[in-house]
Motif scaffolding. Structure first.
Motif, PDB file in Angstrom:
ATOM      1  N   THR A   2      -8.800 -16.137  -9.155  1.00  0.00           N
ATOM      2  CA  THR A   2      -7.499 -16.291  -7.951  1.00  0.00           C
ATOM      3  C   THR A   2      -6.373 -16.042  -9.744  1.00  0.00           C
ATOM      4  O   THR A   2      -6.825 -16.796 -10.427  1.00  0.00           O
ATOM      5  CB  THR A   2      -7.139 -17.141  -6.619  1.00  0.00           C
ATOM      6  N   MET A   3      -5.303 -15.512  -9.157  1.00  0.00           N
ATOM      7  CA  MET A   3      -4.258 -16.049  -9.533  1.00  0.00           C
ATOM      8  C   MET A   3      -2.897 -15.609  -9.472  1.00  0.00           C
ATOM      9  O   MET A   3      -2.405 -15.135  -8.924  1.00  0.00           O
ATOM     10  CB  MET A   3      -4.368 -14.366 -11.490  1.00  0.00           C
ATOM     11  N   GLN A  18      -4.596 -19.600 -13.471  1.00  0.00           N
ATOM     12  CA  GLN A  18      -6.601 -18.419 -13.085  1.00  0.00           C
ATOM     13  C   GLN A  18      -6.944 -19.417 -12.201  1.00  0.00           C
ATOM     14  O   GLN A  18      -7.384 -20.733 -13.245  1.00  0.00           O
ATOM     15  CB  GLN A  18      -6.238 -17.714 -14.299  1.00  0.00           C
ATOM     16  N   GLU A  23     -11.506 -12.153 -15.251  1.00  0.00           N
ATOM     17  CA  GLU A  23     -11.546 -10.289 -14.880  1.00  0.00           C
ATOM     18  C   GLU A  23     -10.750 -10.011 -15.267  1.00  0.00           C
ATOM     19  O   GLU A  23      -9.301 -10.263 -15.268  1.00  0.00           O
ATOM     20  CB  GLU A  23     -11.885 -10.205 -13.555  1.00  0.00           C
ATOM     21  N   ALA A  25      -9.460  -6.695 -16.163  1.00  0.00           N
ATOM     22  CA  ALA A  25      -8.225  -5.980 -14.743  1.00  0.00           C
ATOM     23  C   ALA A  25      -7.906  -6.657 -14.592  1.00  0.00           C
ATOM     24  O   ALA A  25      -5.966  -6.123 -14.525  1.00  0.00           O
ATOM     25  CB  ALA A  25      -9.800  -5.000 -14.219  1.00  0.00           C
ATOM     26  N   GLN A  26      -8.414  -7.727 -14.226  1.00  0.00           N
ATOM     27  CA  GLN A  26      -6.881  -8.569 -13.135  1.00  0.00           C
ATOM     28  C   GLN A  26      -5.801  -9.381 -13.896  1.00  0.00           C
ATOM     29  O   GLN A  26      -4.592  -8.811 -14.024  1.00  0.00           O
ATOM     30  CB  GLN A  26      -7.445  -9.703 -12.699  1.00  0.00           C
ATOM     31  N   THR A  29      -3.842  -6.556 -14.540  1.00  0.00           N
ATOM     32  CA  THR A  29      -2.516  -5.969 -13.607  1.00  0.00           C
ATOM     33  C   THR A  29      -1.512  -7.208 -13.751  1.00  0.00           C
ATOM     34  O   THR A  29      -0.143  -7.025 -13.558  1.00  0.00           O
ATOM     35  CB  THR A  29      -3.508  -6.145 -12.645  1.00  0.00           C
ATOM     36  N   ALA A  30      -1.873  -8.168 -14.032  1.00  0.00           N
ATOM     37  CA  ALA A  30      -1.006  -9.574 -14.090  1.00  0.00           C
ATOM     38  C   ALA A  30       0.230  -9.594 -15.368  1.00  0.00           C
ATOM     39  O   ALA A  30       0.927  -9.664 -15.220  1.00  0.00           O
ATOM     40  CB  ALA A  30      -1.643 -10.568 -14.077  1.00  0.00           C
ATOM     41  N   ASP A  33       1.951  -6.368 -14.085  1.00  0.00           N
ATOM     42  CA  ASP A  33       3.160  -7.092 -12.916  1.00  0.00           C
ATOM     43  C   ASP A  33       3.985  -8.282 -13.303  1.00  0.00           C
ATOM     44  O   ASP A  33       4.860  -9.219 -12.804  1.00  0.00           O
ATOM     45  CB  ASP A  33       2.579  -7.973 -12.351  1.00  0.00           C
TER      46      ASP A  33
END
Length: 123
Positions: A2-3, A18, A23, A25-26, A29-30, A33
């Motif tokens: 969870t982020m 976090q 992960e 990939a996450q 993405t963060a 974003d």
């Protein structure tokens, strides 16, 4: 994992929290974003890893995270990483991650206390 990614109340840094197994990939993405949050005087990041797990990541993974950070988030110049106080088992991994960021031009330090991390980040 969870982020959350948000701008601090004073607009000077991006706060990333976090929880759970980290992960790659996450994280990528963060980072993407978070780019719109780096405007005006915002050129710093506060990363809260106190509830995150990095033990499953290899040293190459940590190197790649550090090496790619400046390319992914070019405006960020300084980062405070807050880690769990009881990290004896993983201290070397956190240190390795911080060093990878430093080598790539991001002033980075590890902290166990959120207030100390924030004070350092804002000086």
């Amino acid at each position: 994992m969870t982020m959350t990614v948000e701008l601090s109340d004073d607009g000077r840094y991006v706060r990333v929290t976090q929880q759970g197994a980290v992960e790659i990939a996450q994280i990528k993405t963060a980072r993407s974003d978070s780019l719109p949050l780096y405007f005006g005087n915002c050129d710093r990041a506060l990363v809260d890893f106190r509830l995150a797990e990095i033990g499953h990541l290899g040293l190459i993974d940590l190197d790649n995270l550090g090496i790619s950070f400046k390319r992914d988030v070019p405006k960020c110049k300084q980062m405070a990483i807050v880690i769990p106080a009881n990290t004896d088992q993983w201290q070397g991994r956190y240190t390795h991650l911080a060093n990878a960021h430093i080598i790539c031009g991001v002033k980075t330090a590890l902290f166990c206390d959120m207030d100390e991390a924030t004070a350092w980040l804002l000086t």
